[in-house]
Structure formats: structure tokens, C-alpha cells
Design a protein around this motif. Structure first.
Motif, PDB file in Angstrom:
ATOM      1  N   LEU A 159     -13.089  12.802   1.544  1.00 48.23           N
ATOM      2  CA  LEU A 159     -13.204  12.469   0.206  1.00 48.23           C
ATOM      3  C   LEU A 159     -13.190  11.150  -0.050  1.00 48.23           C
ATOM      4  O   LEU A 159     -13.251  10.609  -1.119  1.00 48.23           O
ATOM      5  CB  LEU A 159     -12.464  13.325  -0.675  1.00 48.23           C
ATOM      6  N   TRP A 160     -12.675  10.286   1.056  1.00 43.56           N
ATOM      7  CA  TRP A 160     -12.008   8.925   1.024  1.00 43.56           C
ATOM      8  C   TRP A 160     -13.070   7.977   1.270  1.00 43.56           C
ATOM      9  O   TRP A 160     -12.693   6.634   1.490  1.00 43.56           O
ATOM     10  CB  TRP A 160     -10.660   8.615   1.327  1.00 43.56           C
ATOM     11  N   LEU A 209      -3.595   2.136  -1.808  1.00 45.15           N
ATOM     12  CA  LEU A 209      -3.316   3.261  -1.288  1.00 45.15           C
ATOM     13  C   LEU A 209      -3.445   3.093   0.221  1.00 45.15           C
ATOM     14  O   LEU A 209      -4.508   2.462   0.557  1.00 45.15           O
ATOM     15  CB  LEU A 209      -3.878   4.395  -1.613  1.00 45.15           C
ATOM     16  N   ASN A 268     -17.228  12.757  -5.039  1.00 43.92           N
ATOM     17  CA  ASN A 268     -17.222  13.350  -3.780  1.00 43.92           C
ATOM     18  C   ASN A 268     -16.714  14.735  -3.456  1.00 43.92           C
ATOM     19  O   ASN A 268     -17.493  15.498  -2.785  1.00 43.92           O
ATOM     20  CB  ASN A 268     -16.368  12.404  -2.822  1.00 43.92           C
ATOM     21  N   LEU A 269     -15.793  14.950  -4.224  1.00 42.72           N
ATOM     22  CA  LEU A 269     -15.218  16.448  -4.090  1.00 42.72           C
ATOM     23  C   LEU A 269     -16.394  17.500  -4.883  1.00 42.72           C
ATOM     24  O   LEU A 269     -16.655  18.392  -4.341  1.00 42.72           O
ATOM     25  CB  LEU A 269     -13.970  16.637  -4.934  1.00 42.72           C
ATOM     26  N   ILE A 272      -7.044   1.293   0.758  1.00 39.23           N
ATOM     27  CA  ILE A 272      -7.984   1.384  -0.353  1.00 39.23           C
ATOM     28  C   ILE A 272      -7.308   1.208  -1.585  1.00 39.23           C
ATOM     29  O   ILE A 272      -6.464   1.367  -1.909  1.00 39.23           O
ATOM     30  CB  ILE A 272      -8.572   2.860  -0.558  1.00 39.23           C
ATOM     31  N   TYR A 273      -7.951   0.117  -2.401  1.00 39.11           N
ATOM     32  CA  TYR A 273      -7.406  -0.182  -3.775  1.00 39.11           C
ATOM     33  C   TYR A 273      -8.155   0.683  -4.563  1.00 39.11           C
ATOM     34  O   TYR A 273      -9.667   0.733  -4.706  1.00 39.11           O
ATOM     35  CB  TYR A 273      -7.666  -1.615  -4.193  1.00 39.11           C
ATOM     36  N   ILE A 274      -7.615   1.729  -5.229  1.00 32.79           N
ATOM     37  CA  ILE A 274      -8.138   2.581  -6.338  1.00 32.79           C
ATOM     38  C   ILE A 274      -8.159   2.148  -7.550  1.00 32.79           C
ATOM     39  O   ILE A 274      -7.464   1.516  -8.191  1.00 32.79           O
ATOM     40  CB  ILE A 274      -7.371   3.950  -6.325  1.00 32.79           C
ATOM     41  N   ASP A 275      -9.456   2.048  -8.380  1.00 31.89           N
ATOM     42  CA  ASP A 275      -9.701   1.345  -9.564  1.00 31.89           C
ATOM     43  C   ASP A 275     -10.478   2.749 -10.156  1.00 31.89           C
ATOM     44  O   ASP A 275     -10.443   3.782  -9.727  1.00 31.89           O
ATOM     45  CB  ASP A 275     -10.275   0.182  -9.553  1.00 31.89           C
ATOM     46  N   PHE A 297       1.047  -1.050   0.020  1.00 25.31           N
ATOM     47  CA  PHE A 297       0.021  -0.075  -0.019  1.00 25.31           C
ATOM     48  C   PHE A 297       0.827   1.459   0.162  1.00 25.31           C
ATOM     49  O   PHE A 297       1.749   1.319   0.999  1.00 25.31           O
ATOM     50  CB  PHE A 297      -0.988   0.052   1.329  1.00 25.31           C
ATOM     51  N   LYS A 298       0.662   2.011  -0.977  1.00 17.92           N
ATOM     52  CA  LYS A 298       1.535   3.243  -1.075  1.00 17.92           C
ATOM     53  C   LYS A 298       0.835   4.338  -0.130  1.00 17.92           C
ATOM     54  O   LYS A 298      -0.292   4.435  -0.057  1.00 17.92           O
ATOM     55  CB  LYS A 298       1.380   3.602  -2.553  1.00 17.92           C
ATOM     56  N   ARG A 299       1.652   4.644   0.652  1.00 18.65           N
ATOM     57  CA  ARG A 299       1.317   5.639   1.584  1.00 18.65           C
ATOM     58  C   ARG A 299       1.275   6.865   1.184  1.00 18.65           C
ATOM     59  O   ARG A 299       1.987   7.324   0.553  1.00 18.65           O
ATOM     60  CB  ARG A 299       2.280   5.748   3.082  1.00 18.65           C
ATOM     61  N   ARG A 300       0.046   7.352   1.426  1.00 25.29           N
ATOM     62  CA  ARG A 300      -0.167   8.961   1.079  1.00 25.29           C
ATOM     63  C   ARG A 300      -0.899   9.532   2.057  1.00 25.29           C
ATOM     64  O   ARG A 300      -1.999   9.274   2.469  1.00 25.29           O
ATOM     65  CB  ARG A 300      -1.180   8.829  -0.268  1.00 25.29           C
ATOM     66  N   PRO A 353      -7.212  10.095  -7.502  1.00 29.08           N
ATOM     67  CA  PRO A 353      -6.101   9.356  -7.387  1.00 29.08           C
ATOM     68  C   PRO A 353      -5.771   8.425  -8.349  1.00 29.08           C
ATOM     69  O   PRO A 353      -6.585   7.903  -8.954  1.00 29.08           O
ATOM     70  CB  PRO A 353      -6.347   8.594  -5.943  1.00 29.08           C
ATOM     71  N   GLU A 354      -4.501   8.068  -8.232  1.00 29.22           N
ATOM     72  CA  GLU A 354      -3.797   7.333  -9.339  1.00 29.22           C
ATOM     73  C   GLU A 354      -4.579   5.588  -8.999  1.00 29.22           C
ATOM     74  O   GLU A 354      -4.665   5.365  -7.682  1.00 29.22           O
ATOM     75  CB  GLU A 354      -2.501   7.041  -9.345  1.00 29.22           C
ATOM     76  N   LEU A 387     -19.069  17.803  -2.410  1.00 28.07           N
ATOM     77  CA  LEU A 387     -18.628  18.845  -1.170  1.00 28.07           C
ATOM     78  C   LEU A 387     -18.806  20.146  -1.771  1.00 28.07           C
ATOM     79  O   LEU A 387     -19.361  21.168  -0.980  1.00 28.07           O
ATOM     80  CB  LEU A 387     -17.242  18.341  -0.972  1.00 28.07           C
ATOM     81  N   THR A 407      -7.161  16.238  -7.664  1.00 28.33           N
ATOM     82  CA  THR A 407      -7.166  15.376  -8.741  1.00 28.33           C
ATOM     83  C   THR A 407      -7.756  13.934  -8.187  1.00 28.33           C
ATOM     84  O   THR A 407      -7.018  13.532  -7.239  1.00 28.33           O
ATOM     85  CB  THR A 407      -5.668  15.349  -9.184  1.00 28.33           C
ATOM     86  N   LEU A 416     -13.472   3.965  -8.246  1.00 29.09           N
ATOM     87  CA  LEU A 416     -13.168   4.669  -7.075  1.00 29.09           C
ATOM     88  C   LEU A 416     -12.499   6.012  -7.504  1.00 29.09           C
ATOM     89  O   LEU A 416     -12.935   6.917  -6.638  1.00 29.09           O
ATOM     90  CB  LEU A 416     -12.322   3.829  -6.111  1.00 29.09           C
ATOM     91  N   GLN A 455     -15.471   8.027  -8.284  1.00 24.78           N
ATOM     92  CA  GLN A 455     -16.356   8.382  -6.962  1.00 24.78           C
ATOM     93  C   GLN A 455     -15.700   9.537  -6.251  1.00 24.78           C
ATOM     94  O   GLN A 455     -16.260  10.201  -5.666  1.00 24.78           O
ATOM     95  CB  GLN A 455     -16.389   6.999  -6.171  1.00 24.78           C
ATOM     96  N   TYR A 456     -14.396   9.229  -6.123  1.00 24.17           N
ATOM     97  CA  TYR A 456     -13.564  10.494  -5.724  1.00 24.17           C
ATOM     98  C   TYR A 456     -13.952  11.793  -5.992  1.00 24.17           C
ATOM     99  O   TYR A 456     -14.203  12.669  -5.233  1.00 24.17           O
ATOM    100  CB  TYR A 456     -11.996  10.437  -5.727  1.00 24.17           C
ATOM    101  N   PHE A 494     -15.832   5.582   0.458  1.00 24.67           N
ATOM    102  CA  PHE A 494     -16.578   5.007  -0.747  1.00 24.67           C
ATOM    103  C   PHE A 494     -17.236   3.976  -0.110  1.00 24.67           C
ATOM    104  O   PHE A 494     -17.424   3.432   0.623  1.00 24.67           O
ATOM    105  CB  PHE A 494     -15.453   4.492  -1.806  1.00 24.67           C
ATOM    106  N   SER A 501     -12.491  -2.261  -0.669  1.00 28.33           N
ATOM    107  CA  SER A 501     -11.367  -2.506  -1.246  1.00 28.33           C
ATOM    108  C   SER A 501     -11.315  -3.777  -1.597  1.00 28.33           C
ATOM    109  O   SER A 501     -11.765  -5.011  -0.839  1.00 28.33           O
ATOM    110  CB  SER A 501      -9.963  -2.141  -0.396  1.00 28.33           C
ATOM    111  N   LYS A 502     -11.067  -4.096  -2.878  1.00 30.92           N
ATOM    112  CA  LYS A 502     -11.020  -5.721  -3.362  1.00 30.92           C
ATOM    113  C   LYS A 502      -9.682  -6.581  -2.667  1.00 30.92           C
ATOM    114  O   LYS A 502      -9.922  -7.568  -2.290  1.00 30.92           O
ATOM    115  CB  LYS A 502     -11.000  -5.560  -4.872  1.00 30.92           C
ATOM    116  N   ASP A 509      -5.308  17.167  -3.983  1.00 30.46           N
ATOM    117  CA  ASP A 509      -6.872  17.275  -3.326  1.00 30.46           C
ATOM    118  C   ASP A 509      -7.654  17.008  -4.492  1.00 30.46           C
ATOM    119  O   ASP A 509      -8.947  16.563  -4.437  1.00 30.46           O
ATOM    120  CB  ASP A 509      -7.030  18.267  -2.414  1.00 30.46           C
TER     121      ASP A 509
END
Lengths: 582, 288
Positions: free
Chosen positions: A40-41, B219, B245-246, B232-235, A30-33, B214-215, B249, B212, B238, B241-242, A43, A47-48, B210
Motif C-alpha cells: 500500500l506504500w 516515515l 490504494n487500500l 516517505i514523507y507523508i502529507d 524518519f520515524k520507523r514504522r 498514516p500520519e 486492493l 488507517t 499521500l 493516496q494510501y 506512491f 518524497s519531497k 493497516d
């Protein structure tokens, strides 16, 4: 038990393990960020493959299966072996193939008891490998090395116990050489060893025989006797006391003739009788007893081969002497057309099939000896030449001729074989100044000559043989088919003039050479095998405990291979069921 | 104070000299100053006449009118006022998000606005949220003189307002600079800020990260204020969806601003200098 590797370089493939781990770690890391807010996170979709929210590394179950399977495959590729203490050494079984093992006790033969013992041994103490050796007239390996009782049992039908003797010592020697002094040797027979104190720690001798009363025909022959055949039968009583029996003799379809015999312990009775020459096969047998194989014989009419001889001597005295001598041998055919032997005075050209005897009658030198005789030559068999005066010419040997009898350096009788295999003999003999023709050596020479010629004529040299004997068949190169009494047919598409026929089983053999077919009677005549008084049961010798255990290299490749296969199968099942990523 | 922030203040001060604060009419009130107010005052600019009332200053009686009409009338002049700018800076940690130019952009924007206010003869007060609303030391001076500008509060502005509310000047111009990334409903906060203000401007300052999506990939996101983490696994879904969400808001804040008469704009910290036109568009700045 330290394993060692056959191909240690294959361990280099272990580098795939960290590679696989790295792949999974990079895939699952997991890439830390840092973000301004988790607002906003949030969802709706979970997570799969993100794992739990704890900070420990989350790797799927299939990763560990793959890692383990990979490690196992690498180890298997390295060829691991280890030395394990084996519970038993390789086993070499020496099987007594003589027909005495067919003797029955309580309706069970010694061979059957030995076979049951072998099966029991396999069940309780299975050896890693087994080699069977038949001890018949000569030791013979029975098939290759087998590992299971089923494989061994498939070979045992070849153990027929039909040999007239058992060369156990030679078979044990062969077993020792085959097993390189490492294998356990098991001897299965029906009698005790010659030396009951067995010192070989790898030899066990098991006997399954029993002292049994037995009558046997130990000798049988049928020979020419003038215009008749003379039959000889020898019946032996191998019981401890006098026992009666009945001998039956039957020819062709005639009713069997019986004669009661009473033989004391160990006595052999000889029965001789004559038969007309035209009588076909004779069958003689005794009453049934413990060993059936030696109770009966079949005797075919003896071969009456004659040689067609043409006497082409100009000198009447010589011619008369020759004819008289040939007649005395009883081996000369009545006719002389298409001769097989030509006796002449000069170098006449013989026909394609005939041998020649050039009898040079001149010469006035009388030799009183000493004579040099080639006793290995067929013509010299039985010759004495003591006190003989041999007259002939003083000459030297012709190139290519082999002297048989010499007086100093003067060849008196010599032989030469031409390119077609015919023999050309030269007799340097003048009977007018010699005494040879008045001695027994003179007809011996001619008898030897005709017998030699007969022996080189196509066909069997005998038609009544003992079990295990080799019968010579002279051929002219044609194909030969031999049908044994047990139905086995052997075909020899091309023969080189002479064929030795093996006689492994008793009975009537059919020998077809070209267009002619000959019969051959083989009889089990072996007094030693028929004598069951020395048979015994028991065990002699024992494989030492120390020799039971030895370190043997055992491959462990299959273990790792099977484990890897099982893991990969489970891995596939997990993937198919979608459970691997959990 | 962080040297980068100090540098940003100086740069913003310099950049702000090109602009002047665009004051609405209603904001032309305040203490006596040099700018025309909308009421009568003591300036020299004539505004109107009215009848003399007892107590009026006799100096403003127009004696000429009295001579012609025999009625006492006094001259009324326009007042001279000094408008005021209340600059409210979100002092939470999210405003100094690591790896972004958010803090520097906040300082730079605040300095631009303060400098533009000075150009418009406005007084200013700079409020920093934290454990209540507190004014920055030397906030009335040029931005380069400000002190203790730090973004390390764990409180969101709405929480700071509840702890220690500010005393904004009446009819002052109020500008809120924040990323607005806190979960409180916007309307109560905006009503409190809008109360008694001539105008309220809300500037949402976001880092590019904030704004953009996410890739893709795994994460582990860490809340810069609370330290809470989420893996979270971003696909593609998601990421979408981010963005939603923005947008949701921002729409919520836009609706709230519309309800209370505030102006909202969003700027990207990394593109601040190029985004100043947005402030002209909402009539907050005007070229000097």
C-alpha cells in the motif's frame, strides 16, 4: 598566535548550534514504522524531503551554511583578538617647518623631495598609523592619527615651511611622548642632526637639503628718526666665496632703485638710509636665488604714537620742569585736550580715559639711598639712581598702591590701578632739594611713563615684525578681524583688551579692530634659515629590526563577520534558487 | 506457542459458543454424522418411496404398500452427515504485525469459528499457510488444544498453495482469514480455494494501522515480511493516496470473490468483538 576573546561569555550562544542541529534532526528524522506490506506504500509522488533510501542522515546543504554562519557570528560576538607581529610600528613624522626647506635644487625644493620620500615609504612599508608633527617655532601636531597615505596627503598642505626656525628637538620630544616610546619617529628636514650618531633605535633622520649659495636679507627695520624714518637693511652672503648681487628698493609706485653689492663669503652688509615719514610701505628685494623667501622685505612706516599730556601743576617750577621733561621724551602729543595723562598736584578727578600722576612737591627730607627699585615695573626700566639725592615727604604707602621706588619704607614713586584699568601714579619728589632732575634717571622715568601709556593705548604696538613673532594688539573689547597674506581670515568676536597676533607667514597683514584698520608687515628674517651652507642630504639613524616587529592586538571580528555575511548571502541564494533542500 | 495466542484461542473458544456456523444447503454432505444430509441415508427420517431395485435392502421394503398394490416399494430415509469446516489461516509474518492485535485477533477469530462449527456439528480442519498448507496439530480438537499456531512465514498464501496444496474435504465450508496484503492476483487463489467447496468465505483481518491512513511526517516504513524499507514523507495527498490504494486492493478482492461466488468481509483486529455482526451479515455465523 593564540586568539583571545574580549567577551568570552558570548560563547554561551554556542548553545544555539546543538539547538539548530536538533531542530534539523527532528525535522528530518524518519520515524520507523513496521507495516504489514509495502503493497500500500507505493506512491506515484516521490518524497519531497525524505532523502535517499540509504540509512545515513540526510541534512540539507543550507543546514551546514546556517550552522557555520551561526558559529561564526557567535565567535564574532565574542570579540576575538589575537596578537600578530606587526611589520611596522606606528609612525610619527616630524616635519621641519622652517622656510629653508623651500630652497630649490634643480627646481625641486627640499620639501617636495621629503614629501616624495614619505609617499614612497607609505607605498613600500605602510605603517599602521601615522601622526604628523610640525616643527616650526614650536612643535604642533598636524591633525589626528591617519592610517592611509591619502589621509596623510590631505594633511600635508598645512606643511607650508614658513616658520623662521624649526624646533626639531622639541618636536622629537613631543613625538616620543605621543608615541609612548613605542612608535618609530621619522624626521624630515634639510640638515644633518647636531649629533650625527643617533642612539635612539626608533629615530630616523632624513635630510633632503643641499649646500646652496644664497643671498638673504637677514635684518630689516624702519624706525622713527625725528621727522624722518630710518631704514636698516642687512644683506648677507651665505656662499663660499665673494658673490655679487643687486639690492632693489622701491617705495609706493616709484621706480625701484638698485644698488650693486659685492659681498665676500659670509659677509653681512648693512645698508642704512632715511626716508621721509610720509613715505608709505617700502619694498626691498634681492636678485632671485635658491631661496626666494628671504630675498624680499616690506617695511611699513613706523607707528608714531604720542600721548596727550595735561600738566595741571600749580607750582610753576614744577610745571616748567614737567613740560621740559615731557618735551625731551619726544612722546608727548602737540595737543593736550582730552588728555591721556594728567600731571597734577592734588587728587583731581581724571577723565574717563586718562591716567594721572600726582606730583606731591612738598617735603624736605632728602634721601640719598639706598633706593629700593622694582625693576620689573615698566616705570623702573633703565633706572640706576646711583648717587641721586631724592627729596620728598616722609610718608607711608597708601593702601592699594604698589611702590616702585622706595627709600627705606618711604615710597617715592608708587602706582595704583583703578577698577577701569587706569593707572594712578604718585610721585613724592621735591626738586628743590634733590639732584634727580639733573641726572639721566629723571627723563627715563618720564619716558618710561609715556612709553607705558603708549603701550596701553589701543592699536598695534608695532607694525613691522619678524616672521613668527607675536604682535600685541591692544583693544577696547571690540571684534578683531585679521587677514593674513595667504588669504586666511581670522575673526575674534570678542577680545579681552589685548590680543597676540601670530605671524605664521610673511607679508602684509590687515588687522581690523572696530572701525579702524591697521597694517602689519611681517618679514622672513632668519639668518640661520637663510644660511643654506649647512644643508645636507642623507639618512642618520635607523629603526632597529627588533623594534620593527612587535606584537599588536588585532581584532578578528571583521573576518568572522565577513565570512558569516558571505555564508548568509550564499544561503539566501540557495533558498531563492530552491537548491538548499537538495 | 505464544501465550497471548493461547489466551486468544481460549477466549475465542468461549466466545464462539454463542454462535453456530450457518451452513448453506449445499454443505449438508459429508461423512456420516449427526446432521441431516441432503441425500438419502440411514437416518430414521423418512424421505420418499421408490420402486424396489434388485440389491435394495429388503429391510426397507414397505410391506403394507405391497399388500395394497402388489408392488414392491422401498422406503427412503434421509442421510445423516457431518459437515466440515476448513479454516485457512494466513501464516505470514504480516499477520503478527508488531504493535498490533492482529495475531491475537486471528487466533481469536479462528477459535470463534471453530467453536461455532462445533455448535453446528461440523468437523473442522485448520490449515496454516507457510511452506505449503499444513494442518495445525490437534486442529480437530477444541481450539484451546491447538498447537503450533505461529505467524512467521515469509510466504504469502498463494505461494504456499503452489508449494504444497491442501487436501480440502469435498463440499466443505472454507474460510480464509488473511490480511490479503500480498501482491498476487486474488482470482487464481480464490478459484483454487473455491474448487469443490460448498462455500468460501474470505475474511480480511486488518490491523487498525493497516486500515488507517498514516500520519503526516517522515516515515521509514519496513515491510514486516521482506524487511524492505522505504522512506516517505507523508502529507495529505499521500495519506489520501494510501487510502485509495487500500480501497483499490479491497475492490480487487471483492470483484474476484464475486466472480467465484465467495463472500468477502473486512474486520479490524482491534475491534473484532464488535465486528462479529459482519460475519452474521455474510451468513457465516448465526447465534446459537
Amino acid at each position: 598566535m593564540i586568539p583571545f576573546l574580549t567577551y568570552p561569555l558570548a560563547l554561551l550562544a554556542l548553545a544555539t548550534l546543538p539547538t539548530l542541529t536538533a531542530i534539523y534532526l527532528l525535522r528530518n528524522r524518519f520515524k520507523r514504522r513496521q507495516v504489514s506490506s509495502l503493497l500500500l506504500w507505493h506512491f506515484n509522488v516521490p518524497s519531497k524531503s525524505g532523502g535517499a533510501k540509504v540509512h545515513r542522515l540526510q541534512l540539507p546543504l543550507i543546514f551546514f551554511f546556517e550552522l557555520l554562519a551561526l558559529a561564526l557570528l557567535v565567535i564574532a560576538a565574542a570579540g576575538p583578538h589575537w596578537k600578530l607581529p606587526q611589520s611596522a610600528r606606528p609612525l610619527i613624522v616630524v616635519l621641519d617647518d622652517s622656510f629653508s626647506l623651500r630652497a630649490t635644487r634643480d627646481q625641486v625644493s627640499a620639501q617636495a623631495r621629503a614629501q616624495a620620500f614619505l609617499e614612497k615609504l607609505y607605498r613600500h612599508q605602510p605603517p599602521p598609523t601615522t601622526q604628523l608633527i610640525l616643527a616650526g617655532t614650536e612643535p604642533r601636531a598636524l591633525g589626528g592619527t591617519v592610517k592611509t597615505w591619502r589621509e596623510a596627503a590631505a594633511l600635508l598642505p598645512q606643511w607650508q615651511c614658513a616658520a623662521p626656525t624649526a624646533t626639531l628637538d622639541a618636536a622629537i620630544t613631543l613625538a616620543g611622548e605621543t608615541g609612548r616610546q613605542q612608535a618609530n619617529i621619522l624626521v624630515l628636514t634639510d640638515h644633518r642632526p647636531a649629533d650625527e650618531k643617533i642612539t635612539n633605535p626608533r629615530l630616523e633622520w632624513h635630510a633632503f637639503g643641499a649646500t646652496t649659495e644664497n643671498f638673504a636679507i637677514v635684518n630689516a627695520s624702519r624706525t622713527t628718526f625725528g621727522e624722518q624714518d630710518r631704514c636698516l637693511l642687512e644683506v648677507a652672503n651665505f656662499a663660499n666665496g665673494a658673490r655679487p648681487t643687486t639690492l632693489f628698493v622701491q617705495t609706493e609706485a616709484n621706480a625701484p632703485q638698485s644698488s650693486a653689492l659685492l659681498l665676500s663669503a659670509g659677509e653681512t652688509k648693512r645698508i642704512v638710509f632715511n626716508l621721509p615719514a610720509a613715505t608709505p610701505a617700502l619694498h626691498a628685494w634681492l636678485e632671485a636665488d635658491a631661496l626666494a623667501e628671504d630675498n624680499g622685505v616690506q617695511l611699513l612706516p613706523p607707528l608714531r604714537k604720542r600721548v596727550r599730556v595735561q600738566v595741571a601743576l600749580a607750582d610753576e617750577n614744577l610745571s616748567a620742569l614737567a613740560n621740559r621733561t615731557l618735551a625731551a621724551t619726544g612722546l608727548r602729543a602737540a595737543i593736550s585736550e582730552n588728555p591721556e595723562l594728567v600731571i597734577h598736584a592734588t587728587d583731581t578727578v581724571a577723565n574717563s580715559n586718562s591716567w594721572s600722576l600726582c606730583w606731591a612737591g612738598g617735603g624736605t627730607n632728602a634721601f640719598t639711598g639706598p633706593f629700593v627699585v622694582d625693576n620689573a615695573h615698566p616705570l623702573a626700566a633703565g633706572l640706576g639712581l646711583a648717587g641721586v639725592i631724592w627729596a620728598g615727604r616722609t610718608t607711608t604707602n597708601t593702601p592699594g598702591e604698589v611702590p616702585v621706588i622706595l627709600a627705606g619704607n618711604v615710597p617715592l614713586l608708587s602706582a595704583r590701578e583703578d577698577a577701569l584699568g587706569r593707572q594712578h601714579l604718585t610721585l613724592n619728589f621735591n626738586p628743590s632739594l634733590a639732584t634727580l632732575q639733573n641726572t639721566p634717571d629723571w627723563p627715563i622715568v618720564f619716558w618710561n611713563l609715556l612709553q607705558w601709556r603708549i603701550a596701553e593705548m589701543p592699536g598695534l604696538n608695532e607694525n613691522n615684525a619678524r616672521l613668527g613673532a607675536e604682535v600685541i594688539l591692544k583693544t577696547t573689547g571690540e571684534a578683531v578681524t585679521i587677514t593674513q597674506p595667504d588669504g586666511v581670515v581670522k575673526t575674534f568676536p570678542k577680545t579681552g583688551g589685548e590680543l597676540a597676533i601670530a605671524t605664521p607667514v610673511p607679508g602684509i597683514y590687515s588687522v581690523a579692530a572696530g572701525t579702524s584698520t591697521n597694517l602689519l608687515a611681517v618679514n622672513a628674517l632668519a639668518a640661520d634659515e637663510s644660511d643654506l651652507s649647512a644643508c645636507a642630504s642623507g639618512q642618520w639613524g635607523k629603526w632597529g629590526e627588533a623594534t620593527e616587529r612587535r606584537l599588536a592586538e588585532a581584532s578578528a571580528i571583521w573576518i568572522f563577520g565577513l565570512l558569516a555575511l558571505a555564508l548568509l548571502t550564499t544561503h539566501l541564494w540557495l533558498i531563492a534558487g530552491g537548491k538548499g533542500a537538495k | 506457542m505464544d501465550a497471548d495466542l493461547q489466551q486468544a484461542l481460549r477466549a475465542g473458544e468461549l466466545l464462539g459458543t454463542r454462535y453456530a456456523l450457518q451452513l448453506p444447503t449445499v454443505a449438508a454432505s459429508g461423512w456420516i454424522g449427526s446432521r441431516m444430509g441432503r441425500r438419502t441415508g440411514s437416518s430414521i427420517d423418512f424421505q420418499d418411496y421408490r420402486e424396489y431395485q434388485p440389491g435394495d435392502d429388503l429391510r426397507f421394503i414397505d410391506w403394507g404398500i405391497y399388500a395394497r398394490t402388489d408392488r414392491l416399494s422401498v422406503k427412503l430415509f434421509r442421510e445423516e452427515v457431518t459437515p466440515h469446516l476448513d479454516l485457512i489461516l494466513d501464516g505470514s509474518r504480516s499477520m503478527s504485525l508488531a504493535g498490533t492485535a492482529k495475531a491475537q485477533a486471528t487466533a481469536r477469530l479462528a477459535a470463534i469459528l471453530a467453536s461455532a462449527a462445533a455448535n453446528a456439528q461440523c468437523s473442522q480442519a485448520v490449515w496454516l499457510t507457510g511452506e505449503g498448507f499444513h494442518r495445525l496439530p490437534n486442529d480437530t480438537l477444541p481450539p484451546s488444544a491447538w498447537n503450533r499456531l505461529e505467524f512467521n512465514s515469509l510466504r504469502a498464501p498463494d505461494q504456499s498453495l503452489a508449494i504444497f496444496p491442501p487436501k480440502f474435504r469435498h463440499l466443505g465450508l472454507r474460510v480464509l482469514i488473511s490480511d490479503l496484503l500480498f501482491p498476487a492476483p486474488p482470482l487464481p487463489l480464490l478459484l483454487r480455494l473455491r474448487d469443490g467447496a460448498a462455500a468460501l468465505f474470505v475474511i480480511q483481518l486488518l490491523a487498525r494501522d493497516d486500515a488507517t491512513p498514516p500520519e503526516h511526517g517522515n516515515l521509514r516504513v519496513v515491510d514486516s515480511e521482506t524487511g524492505a524499507e522505504s522512506e516517505i514523507y507523508i502529507d495529505a495527498s499521500l495519506a489520501k493516496q494510501y487510502a485509495e490504494n487500500l480501497a483499490q486492493l479491497q475492490q480487487g478482492w471483492a470483484d474476484a470473490c464475486r466472480q467465484c461466488g465467495a463472500h468477502l468481509t473486512t474486520l479490524i483486529a482491534e475491534d473484532l468483538d464488535d465486528s462479529l455482526r459482519e460475519l452474521e451479515a455474510i451468513q457465516l455465523l448465526t447465534p446459537a
